[in-house]
Design an enzyme around this catalytic site. Structure first.
Site, mmCIF file in Angstrom:
data_model
loop_
_atom_site.group_PDB
_atom_site.id
_atom_site.type_symbol
_atom_site.label_atom_id
_atom_site.label_comp_id
_atom_site.label_asym_id
_atom_site.label_seq_id
_atom_site.Cartn_x
_atom_site.Cartn_y
_atom_site.Cartn_z
ATOM 1 N N ARG A 99 0.880 -1.183 0.000
ATOM 2 C CA ARG A 99 0.000 0.000 0.000
ATOM 3 C C ARG A 99 0.909 1.221 0.000
ATOM 4 O O ARG A 99 1.694 1.415 0.945
ATOM 5 C CB ARG A 99 -0.915 0.004 1.228
ATOM 6 C CG ARG A 99 -1.641 1.332 1.434
ATOM 7 C CD ARG A 99 -2.743 1.267 2.468
ATOM 8 N NE ARG A 99 -3.879 0.520 1.954
ATOM 9 C CZ ARG A 99 -5.106 0.549 2.483
ATOM 10 N NH1 ARG A 99 -5.349 1.284 3.545
ATOM 11 N NH2 ARG A 99 -6.078 -0.153 1.953
ATOM 12 N N HIS A 126 -7.269 0.788 -6.457
ATOM 13 C CA HIS A 126 -7.440 -0.078 -5.281
ATOM 14 C C HIS A 126 -8.054 -1.388 -5.795
ATOM 15 O O HIS A 126 -9.220 -1.696 -5.550
ATOM 16 C CB HIS A 126 -8.360 0.606 -4.265
ATOM 17 C CG HIS A 126 -8.321 0.000 -2.898
ATOM 18 N ND1 HIS A 126 -7.552 -1.102 -2.568
ATOM 19 C CD2 HIS A 126 -8.966 0.340 -1.741
ATOM 20 C CE1 HIS A 126 -7.729 -1.394 -1.291
ATOM 21 N NE2 HIS A 126 -8.578 -0.539 -0.765
ATOM 22 N N GLN A 129 -9.884 -3.999 -3.611
ATOM 23 C CA GLN A 129 -11.206 -3.516 -3.219
ATOM 24 C C GLN A 129 -12.226 -3.826 -4.318
ATOM 25 O O GLN A 129 -13.347 -4.260 -4.036
ATOM 26 C CB GLN A 129 -11.142 -2.005 -2.954
ATOM 27 C CG GLN A 129 -12.468 -1.422 -2.512
ATOM 28 C CD GLN A 129 -12.907 -1.940 -1.157
ATOM 29 O OE1 GLN A 129 -12.142 -1.927 -0.208
ATOM 30 N NE2 GLN A 129 -14.133 -2.411 -1.056
ATOM 31 N N ASP A 219 -17.357 6.910 -1.838
ATOM 32 C CA ASP A 219 -16.120 6.806 -1.040
ATOM 33 C C ASP A 219 -15.875 8.187 -0.446
ATOM 34 O O ASP A 219 -16.529 9.173 -0.827
ATOM 35 C CB ASP A 219 -14.961 6.361 -1.963
ATOM 36 C CG ASP A 219 -13.648 6.145 -1.211
ATOM 37 O OD1 ASP A 219 -13.670 6.033 0.038
ATOM 38 O OD2 ASP A 219 -12.589 6.098 -1.882
ATOM 39 N N CYS A 259 -16.470 1.375 0.229
ATOM 40 C CA CYS A 259 -15.289 0.572 0.570
ATOM 41 C C CYS A 259 -14.956 0.641 2.054
ATOM 42 O O CYS A 259 -14.297 -0.239 2.572
ATOM 43 C CB CYS A 259 -14.097 1.032 -0.264
ATOM 44 S SG CYS A 259 -13.706 2.777 -0.045
ATOM 45 N N ARG A 287 -13.560 -8.740 1.278
ATOM 46 C CA ARG A 287 -12.119 -8.472 1.095
ATOM 47 C C ARG A 287 -11.304 -9.726 1.447
ATOM 48 O O ARG A 287 -10.292 -10.030 0.819
ATOM 49 C CB ARG A 287 -11.664 -7.288 1.964
ATOM 50 C CG ARG A 287 -12.242 -5.932 1.573
ATOM 51 C CD ARG A 287 -11.712 -5.458 0.222
ATOM 52 N NE ARG A 287 -10.259 -5.513 0.165
ATOM 53 C CZ ARG A 287 -9.443 -4.545 0.600
ATOM 54 N NH1 ARG A 287 -9.943 -3.427 1.057
ATOM 55 N NH2 ARG A 287 -8.127 -4.674 0.520
HETATM 56 N N1 CP Z 1 -11.335 -0.433 2.256
HETATM 57 C C1 CP Z 1 -10.077 -0.420 2.730
HETATM 58 O O1 CP Z 1 -9.093 -0.586 2.004
HETATM 59 O O2 CP Z 1 -9.987 -0.228 4.079
HETATM 60 P P1 CP Z 1 -8.646 -0.002 4.891
HETATM 61 O O3 CP Z 1 -8.062 1.336 4.467
HETATM 62 O O4 CP Z 1 -9.066 -0.001 6.333
HETATM 63 O O5 CP Z 1 -7.694 -1.122 4.578
HETATM 64 N N1 NVA Z 2 -9.995 6.557 -1.450
HETATM 65 C C1 NVA Z 2 -9.642 6.137 -0.109
HETATM 66 C C2 NVA Z 2 -9.888 4.679 0.051
HETATM 67 C C3 NVA Z 2 -9.585 4.115 1.403
HETATM 68 C C4 NVA Z 2 -9.812 2.637 1.488
HETATM 69 C C5 NVA Z 2 -8.197 6.497 0.163
HETATM 70 O O1 NVA Z 2 -7.359 6.364 -0.751
HETATM 71 O O2 NVA Z 2 -7.893 6.929 1.268
#
Ligand code: CP
Ligand code: NVA
Length: 299
Positions: A99, A126, A129, A219, A259, A287
């Protein structure tokens, strides 16, 4: 193979992973221990709840060994170059899941590693997701011919949903405020992947996107790393909140997707997140199953 963008699986690969995800959800024991000893690195440059826990549990269920690494210890691109971190971790690990803030770092990691590299969220996509999103939609109705309205920021989650949706027969209609539409390269990628009959729609009109849709998705307005823009975004996005009135324009049996984490009262009201047709916690659960299916596909 890597999984940096949801399109990388191709239409057949996506269908296969989604079918496996549904199967392992029904019968968790069927794949127990099937990747005994596989070493799965899970690196986080920013916070996570769902991704970290679902990936760690998925790996453990398969008999694999998850190793969680955080930016404050690794110093990706700070203590050591991104390429060197990739070269080193590749000698220890069988899967490199990251990440990161910059999607370009994933490309660098993939270029310097032989093990599969997985995107656990970048500024561009993502994809893990999107697998769970599509699995959740498929639990509601067949993907082919489904319509999802995504209302809000044309961000990473939106991009993967657009591309993954297009590849699986789902028309994703995206409504964003002016200046927050998905990147043209994402729209092009979705169009390039689109199955027959799929429309890729980008508009500034939330009601037009939602009307008659099978699912409504939103989101956060400010993603991780955009906290300084949160106040400005709150005013720019005010007309794009998913409330009961907007959700009411969707099909009578439409589901709500997010998400998570949700900023309740901003992009979505409590009444919609907690609605009987909200599926956000099924999505979070999926997930786990989706990542298990992905690991089985990649290794
Ligand atoms: N939806 C998602 O990726 O959640 P987190 O940021 O908690 O991993
Ligand atoms: N768009 C959000 C998604 C988090 C799961 C971010 O990037 O923070």
């Amino acid at each position: 193979m890597d999984f940096l963008t949801v399109g990388e699986l191709g239409r057949d690969g996506l269908a296969e992973v989604l079918a496996t995800a549904a199967r392992v959800k029904r019968d968790r024991d069927s794949v127990k221990g099937s990747r005994a000893g596989l070493r799965v690195g899970l690196f986080f440059e920013k916070p996570s709840t769902r991704t970290r826990v679902s990936c760690e549990v998925a790996a453990t269920d398969l008999g694999a060994v998850p190793l969680v690494l955080k930016q404050d210890e690794v110093g990706l691109g700070k203590r050591e170059s991104v390429a060197d971190v990739a070269r080193v971790l590749d000698r220890y690990l069988d899967v490199l899941a990251f990440r990161v803030f910059r999607h370009g770092d994933l490309d660098t990691i993939a270029a310097h590693a032989t093990s599969p590299v997985v995107n656990l969220l970048s500024d561009r996509e993502h994809p893990c997701q999107a697998l769970a999103d599509l699995q959740t939609l498929a639990e509601h109705r067949p993907l082919d011919g489904a319509v999802v309205a995504y209302v809000g920021d044309g961000n990473n989650v939106c991009a993967s949903l657009m591309i993954g949706g297009a590849a699986t027969g789902v028309t994703v209609r995206v409504a964003t405020p002016p200046g927050f539409a998905p990147d043209p390269s994402v729209v092009a990628a979705a169009r390039a992947m689109a199955a027959a009959g799929v429309d890729v729609v980008v508009t500034e009109d939330p009601a037009a996107a939602v009307r008659g849709a099978d699912a409504v998705y939103t989101d956060v307005w400010a993603s991780m790393g955009q906290e300084a823009e949160a106040a400005e975004r709150r005013s720019r996005f005010a007309a794009y909140r998913v409330d009961e009135a907007l959700f009411g324009l969707a099909a009578a049996d439409a589901i709500f997707l997010h998400c998570l984490p949700a900023h309740r009262g901003e992009e979505v009201t409590d009444g919609v997140v907690d609605h009987p047709r909200s599926r956000v916690f099924d999505q979070a659960e999926n997930r786990l199953h989706a990542f298990k299916a992905l690991l089985l596909h990649l290794t």
